[in-house]
Scaffold this active site. Structure first.
Site, PDB file in Angstrom:
ATOM      1  N   ARG A  54       0.880  -1.161   0.000  1.00 38.61           N
ATOM      2  CA  ARG A  54       0.000   0.000   0.000  1.00 38.61           C
ATOM      3  C   ARG A  54       0.920   1.215   0.000  1.00 38.61           C
ATOM      4  NH1 ARG A  54      -2.078  -3.759   3.596  1.00 38.61           N
ATOM      5  NH2 ARG A  54      -4.204  -4.467   3.098  1.00 38.61           N
ATOM      6  N   LYS A  81      -3.031  -1.370   7.137  1.00 41.49           N
ATOM      7  CA  LYS A  81      -4.491  -1.331   7.188  1.00 41.49           C
ATOM      8  C   LYS A  81      -5.065  -2.560   7.874  1.00 41.49           C
ATOM      9  CE  LYS A  81      -8.434  -0.973   3.995  1.00 41.49           C
ATOM     10  NZ  LYS A  81      -8.813  -0.901   2.568  1.00 41.49           N
ATOM     11  N   HIS A 160      -2.013   2.704  -5.679  1.00 45.43           N
ATOM     12  CA  HIS A 160      -2.537   1.341  -5.537  1.00 45.43           C
ATOM     13  C   HIS A 160      -2.248   0.487  -6.770  1.00 45.43           C
ATOM     14  CE1 HIS A 160      -5.103  -1.709  -3.715  1.00 45.43           C
ATOM     15  NE2 HIS A 160      -5.691  -1.878  -4.881  1.00 45.43           N
ATOM     16  N   ARG A 163       0.351  -2.207  -6.140  1.00 42.88           N
ATOM     17  CA  ARG A 163      -0.164  -3.335  -5.356  1.00 42.88           C
ATOM     18  C   ARG A 163      -1.064  -4.240  -6.204  1.00 42.88           C
ATOM     19  NH1 ARG A 163      -1.143  -5.147  -0.208  1.00 42.88           N
ATOM     20  NH2 ARG A 163      -3.270  -5.688   0.408  1.00 42.88           N
ATOM     21  N   HIS A 186      -3.549  -9.749   2.469  1.00 38.49           N
ATOM     22  CA  HIS A 186      -5.002  -9.618   2.554  1.00 38.49           C
ATOM     23  C   HIS A 186      -5.551 -10.602   3.584  1.00 38.49           C
ATOM     24  CE1 HIS A 186      -4.988  -7.508  -1.425  1.00 38.49           C
ATOM     25  NE2 HIS A 186      -6.034  -6.927  -0.887  1.00 38.49           N
ATOM     26  N   TYR A 195      -9.342 -10.273  -7.862  1.00 39.69           N
ATOM     27  CA  TYR A 195      -8.230 -10.001  -8.781  1.00 39.69           C
ATOM     28  C   TYR A 195      -7.965 -11.213  -9.674  1.00 39.69           C
ATOM     29  CZ  TYR A 195      -6.897  -5.892  -5.978  1.00 39.69           C
ATOM     30  OH  TYR A 195      -6.866  -4.685  -5.326  1.00 39.69           O
TER      31      TYR A 195
END
Length: 211
Positions: A54, A81, A160, A163, A186, A195
């Site tokens: 990120r 995050k 982003h 990433r 994640h 994705y």
């Protein structure tokens, strides 16, 4: 009321273009690697892509967060995050074809950085402007800058993009979903699956035998 607003405006998010590995090569080709600033930009793009960072994580990196090993880099993300309590997460970044470790070493040596923030602002001539780290906005601006120089639409790219570019490239290469998550960190399989689904949209298509 909120449901009515969502029905009227829609809830689909405007996604930026993923800077896949092919795009990364295009961006790198526009960097003047003979300057300290160019070396910084090259290592930032490479590290951001290879570590699926990120933009805030990339900007916050400290020299002591990075361990150079024979295979490449071990990078500790102190807070992110998905790690609000700052327990820390570590990822491995192989040297690979992109030579991420070489680029980072080259930059740190040229800038004379041995401790503190990895990515900093520079004056002309490669003189460090500030000991403080660059902002996460700077990461996004650099991606847009080199997208424009590469003849791409900068409005379609953001921080982003690095990433999402790694995740998309890994999915297109057939990487294991959980191995991708080891790098991207994640928590949700469903998020990463989105994705992968996009990357494999035409692979083994249900209608490939008759369309």
């Amino acid at each position: 009321t909120l449901k009515g607003i969502r029905r009227t405006l829609g809830t689909a998010q405007e996604k930026k273009t993923a800077a896949t590995v092919d795009t990364i090569y295009q961006l790198l080709a526009r960097i003047d690697s003979n300057t300290t600033t160019g070396k910084r930009d090259k290592s930032l793009l490479l590290l951001g892509f290879a570590g699926a960072f990120r933009r805030s994580e990339l900007a916050a990196l400290q020299v002591n967060d990075i361990e150079f090993v024979s295979e490449g880099l071990r990078v500790t993300i102190r807070q992110s995050k998905t790690d609000q309590e700052g327990q820390g997460q570590q990822i491995a970044i192989p040297q690979g074809k992109l030579k991420v470790m070489t680029a980072l070493k080259d930059y740190l040596q040229a800038a004379g950085i041995q401790s503190g923030a990895v990515f900093r602002s520079f004056k002309k001539g490669g003189v460090i402007m500030s000991e403080s780290a660059i902002s996460d906005r700077t990461v996004s601006d650099l991606v847009k800058k080199y997208a424009l120089l590469a003849g791409l639409d900068p409005a379609q790219f953001a921080g982003h993009s690095l990433r999402s570019g790694f995740i998309t490239s890994a999915a297109e290469a057939g990487a294991n979903l959980f191995k991708i998550m080891d790098v991207s960190r994640h928590k949700s399989v469903q998020t990463v699956r989105g994705y992968v689904r996009a990357a494999e949209a035409f692979k083994d298509h249900a209608g490939s035998s008759f369309l």
